[in-house]
Each structure stands twice: as C-alpha cells, then as structure tokens.
Enzyme design. Structure first.
Site, PDB file in Angstrom:
ATOM      1  N   TYR A 157       0.605  -1.210   0.200  1.00  0.00           N
ATOM      2  CA  TYR A 157       0.024  -0.635  -0.086  1.00  0.00           C
ATOM      3  C   TYR A 157       1.089   1.428  -0.217  1.00  0.00           C
ATOM      4  CZ  TYR A 157      -4.714   2.844   0.505  1.00  0.00           C
ATOM      5  OH  TYR A 157      -5.304   3.104   0.119  1.00  0.00           O
ATOM      6  N   LYS A 164      -3.141   8.100   2.192  1.00  0.00           N
ATOM      7  CA  LYS A 164      -4.263   8.595   3.144  1.00  0.00           C
ATOM      8  C   LYS A 164      -4.396   9.787   4.956  1.00  0.00           C
ATOM      9  CE  LYS A 164      -6.711   6.445  -0.258  1.00  0.00           C
ATOM     10  NZ  LYS A 164      -7.510   7.815  -0.622  1.00  0.00           N
TER      11      LYS A 164
HETATM   12  N1  LIG Z   1     -11.276  -0.039  -3.363  1.00  0.00           N
HETATM   13  C1  LIG Z   1     -10.821  -0.250  -2.412  1.00  0.00           C
HETATM   14  O1  LIG Z   1     -10.516  -1.315  -1.767  1.00  0.00           O
HETATM   15  C2  LIG Z   1     -11.109   1.421  -1.171  1.00  0.00           C
HETATM   16  C3  LIG Z   1     -10.781   0.942   0.185  1.00  0.00           C
HETATM   17  C4  LIG Z   1     -10.491   1.676   0.650  1.00  0.00           C
HETATM   18  C5  LIG Z   1     -10.922   3.203   0.212  1.00  0.00           C
HETATM   19  N2  LIG Z   1     -10.998   3.445  -0.894  1.00  0.00           N
HETATM   20  C6  LIG Z   1     -10.701   4.600  -1.574  1.00  0.00           C
HETATM   21  O2  LIG Z   1     -12.516   4.742  -2.558  1.00  0.00           O
HETATM   22  C7  LIG Z   1     -11.624   5.759  -3.588  1.00  0.00           C
HETATM   23  C8  LIG Z   1     -12.144   5.581  -4.967  1.00  0.00           C
HETATM   24  O3  LIG Z   1     -11.690   4.136  -5.161  1.00  0.00           O
HETATM   25  P1  LIG Z   1     -12.119   3.246  -6.140  1.00  0.00           P
HETATM   26  O4  LIG Z   1     -11.556   1.857  -5.532  1.00  0.00           O
HETATM   27  O5  LIG Z   1     -13.584   2.815  -6.248  1.00  0.00           O
HETATM   28  O6  LIG Z   1     -12.081   2.795  -7.501  1.00  0.00           O
HETATM   29  P2  LIG Z   1     -11.271   3.498  -8.390  1.00  0.00           P
HETATM   30  O7  LIG Z   1     -10.645   3.304  -9.784  1.00  0.00           O
HETATM   31  O8  LIG Z   1     -12.446   2.900  -8.961  1.00  0.00           O
HETATM   32  O9  LIG Z   1     -11.507   5.026  -8.374  1.00  0.00           O
HETATM   33  C9  LIG Z   1     -10.855   5.860  -8.612  1.00  0.00           C
HETATM   34  C10 LIG Z   1     -10.718   7.261  -9.495  1.00  0.00           C
HETATM   35  O10 LIG Z   1      -9.662   7.521  -9.124  1.00  0.00           O
HETATM   36  C11 LIG Z   1     -10.300   8.938 -10.138  1.00  0.00           C
HETATM   37  N3  LIG Z   1      -8.130   9.472 -10.195  1.00  0.00           N
HETATM   38  C12 LIG Z   1      -7.232   9.000 -10.125  1.00  0.00           C
HETATM   39  N4  LIG Z   1      -6.495  10.336 -10.441  1.00  0.00           N
HETATM   40  C13 LIG Z   1      -7.351  11.195 -11.113  1.00  0.00           C
HETATM   41  C14 LIG Z   1      -7.145  12.606 -11.068  1.00  0.00           C
HETATM   42  N5  LIG Z   1      -6.098  12.838 -11.566  1.00  0.00           N
HETATM   43  N6  LIG Z   1      -8.228  13.715 -11.220  1.00  0.00           N
HETATM   44  C15 LIG Z   1      -9.486  12.953 -11.499  1.00  0.00           C
HETATM   45  N7  LIG Z   1      -9.559  11.489 -10.767  1.00  0.00           N
HETATM   46  C16 LIG Z   1      -8.912  10.964 -10.532  1.00  0.00           C
HETATM   47  C17 LIG Z   1     -10.449   8.112 -11.334  1.00  0.00           C
HETATM   48  O11 LIG Z   1      -9.672   8.345 -12.097  1.00  0.00           O
HETATM   49  C18 LIG Z   1     -10.930   6.551 -10.876  1.00  0.00           C
HETATM   50  O12 LIG Z   1     -13.253   7.214 -10.970  1.00  0.00           O
HETATM   51  C19 LIG Z   1     -10.083   5.955  -3.638  1.00  0.00           C
HETATM   52  O13 LIG Z   1      -9.835   7.450  -3.092  1.00  0.00           O
HETATM   53  C20 LIG Z   1      -9.049   5.002  -2.674  1.00  0.00           C
HETATM   54  O14 LIG Z   1      -7.802   5.196  -2.519  1.00  0.00           O
HETATM   55  C21 LIG Z   1     -10.570   2.108  -1.654  1.00  0.00           C
END
Ligand SMILES: NC(=O)c1ccc[n+]([C@@H]2O[C@H](COP(=O)([O-])OP(=O)(O)OC[C@H]3O[C@@H](n4cnc5c(N)ncnc54)[C@H](O)[C@@H]3O)[C@@H](O)[C@H]2O)c1
Length: 257
Positions: A157, A164
């Site tokens: 990570y 984060k």
């Molecule tokens: N999937 C998991 O296990 C998990 C767990 C906890 C937190 N999260 C967090 O949830 C959030 C959403 O992630 P997700 O898992 O739904 O994945 P996802 O890939 O569907 O979403 C991530 C998004 O970030 C966007 N992004 C990246 N760089 C960017 C930029 N420069 N400008 C605009 N947008 C940008 C991407 O286009 C994408 O839509 C993130 O912050 C991720 O860290 C995810």
C-alpha cells in the site's frame, strides 16, 4: 420523497460500475439528489456518460484533479446549472504502479508528490471550489474515501498509506475551518473492495482474504454498504457529525490478531 430531494451534489471518482463513487452517486440519486459526475480523461468519458444515462438529469464534466483550471471550470458549470451545491464526494486517488509494488524505501520524490497531490491535496482544492456554492445553500457536506493503510502497514500500500494519512488529517483541518459555515467534512474508511484502483496494488487478493478470515463479520464489504454509510454522512441524519473517519470494514480495524 427521498431524503436528498431538491439537493445537488458533485461526485468525483467514477471510473466504472465497480467504483465506490458510482455506488454513492446512485444512492444519492435514488434519494432524489441531482448529481454531477466527472470523468478523468477521454479514456473514461464513455464509461461515465453511459453510467450517468441511468440518472435523472445528470451533469457530466471532465476533471483531472491536478488541474486547477479544470477544477475552476467544474464549479463554474455547476454554479450556472445547479445554482449551488449541497454535497461533494471525493473519490479520487492515484499512485504509480511502481510505488505500489517496489519496496517502500524506493518511493521516488515524483511518485510521492503525485500520490499526495491526486489523493490528498485535491480534497482541499475541491473543497475550496465548493465553498461559495455551499455557502449559497447555507451549508453542505463533504465526504472523502480513505483506507486503514493510513495508520497500519499493509503490503504494497506504501505511499498510498502516507497519502491517506494526509487525507485524514486534511479532513480534520477542513472540518475545523469550514464548520462555522455549516459545512461538514468526513471520511469513510472502507474495507478492501476489488475496483480499478485496487487492481493497481500488488497482492490485493491476499488482503481481501485476510479480511474474510479475520474481520468480525468474516467477510469483506461491498460498494453498496459504503454508499449506505455515505447517505448517513451526506444527509441530515449525520447533521451532528464532522471531522470523523467512519470505518465501514466489517470491523476489521478493531482486530489485534
Ligand atoms: N477499493 C478499495 O479497496 C478501497 C478501500 C478504501 C478506500 N478506497 C478509496 O476509494 C476511492 C475510490 O476508489 P475505488 O476503489 O472506487 O477505485 P476506482 O478506480 O473506481 O476510483 C478511483 C478514481 O480516482 C480517479 N482519479 C485518479 N486520478 C485522478 C485525477 N488525477 N483526477 C481525477 N480523478 C482521478 C479515477 O479516474 C477513478 O475514477 C479512492 O480514494 C480509494 O483510495 C478504496
């Protein structure tokens, strides 16, 4: 009538139907909100436009959160179309593939800057853009998405954990700054979910298995469960809650061994 009837929101971070931000956008729309979605680059435009076709009267705009001019355009567009904003969902995060697989000590200066810029600073920039629009509505709710890797070490990570940690601290500082304007700022710390972003983390499947084995609920969570918690924080139900990181992880965070 839904609890968000007459409300408007901006949801950043939809890449595809598996995105956590998409589940939140759908839940908000189901509660009656009018939603603006953004897409990062032409590569994702079609996905987001196709998904948004299922929402009532959506606004779909390009946004790279590292580009201040695009951020300004998004809020101008929302102001002229919605005339204000009630909530903002920030679901953007990025770190380079190398930084999510190499030993942490190899994290590059550029990789660090990029991860922190996209994944943490962007919440400040978007909140600043949302501020005048939320003031027009007498307040608002801002929500971001984080992960327990901010506080504990998970394999690979890496710099995203550092980002984060900065993001969660940003939530508290923004909450203190914007609270007098009746704007709440919170995060949901979601358990691991297989999404596009998660696919970038080497060995992600083994993290999922640890949660299945050890979380109190003995399972992982899904995006609809994160969206349900998001509805609490975005609506009047959460009106007394700000500066909070709400764990939606099946209880994993409480385990010792
Ligand atoms: N999937 C998991 O296990 C998990 C767990 C906890 C937190 N999260 C967090 O949830 C959030 C959403 O992630 P997700 O898992 O739904 O994945 P996802 O890939 O569907 O979403 C991530 C998004 O970030 C966007 N992004 C990246 N760089 C960017 C930029 N420069 N400008 C605009 N947008 C940008 C991407 O286009 C994408 O839509 C993130 O912050 C991720 O860290 C995810």
């Amino acid at each position: 009538m839904g609890v968000l009837a007459g409300k408007t929101g901006l949801v950043v971070g939809v890449a595809n139907k598996r995105s956590i931000a998409w589940a939140i956008a759908q839940a908000a729309a189901a509660e009656g909100a009018r939603v603006a979605l953004t897409y990062q680059g032409e590569r994702l435009e079609e996905n987001v436009r196709d998904l948004s076709a299922g929402l009532a009267d959506p606004l779909v705009l390009p946004l790279d959160v590292t580009d201040d001019a695009q951020i300004a355009r998004v809020f101008e567009e929302i102001d002229s179309t919605f005339g204000g904003l009630d909530f903002l969902v920030h679901g953007a995060a990025y770190a380079s593939r190398d930084d999510l697989s190499n030993p942490f000590v190899q994290t590059t200066r550029d990789g660090f800057k990029l991860a922190l810029d996209v994944s943490a600073y962007s919440l400040i920039a978007l909140s600043r853009g949302a501020l005048p629009l939320m003031e027009k509505r007498g307040g608002g709710s801002i929500l971001t998405l984080t992960y327990l890797g901010s506080d504990r070490v998970f394999p690979n990570y890496n710099v995203m954990g550092v980002a984060k940690a900065a993001l969660e601290s940003t939530v508290r500082y923004l909450a203190a700054d914007l609270g007098p304007k009746n704007i709440r700022v919170n995060a949901i710390s979601a358990g691991p979910i297989k999404t596009l972003a998660a696919a970038g983390i080497s060995g992600f499947s083994s993290i999922l298995q640890v949660y299945r084995d050890r979380a109190p609920l003995r399972r992982t969570v899904d995006t609809s469960e994160v969206a349900s918690a998001a509805m609490f924080l975005l609506t009047d139900a959460g009106r007394g809650v700000t500066a909070e990181v709400l764990m939606v992880d099946g209880g994993y965070h409480a385990t010792g061994m």
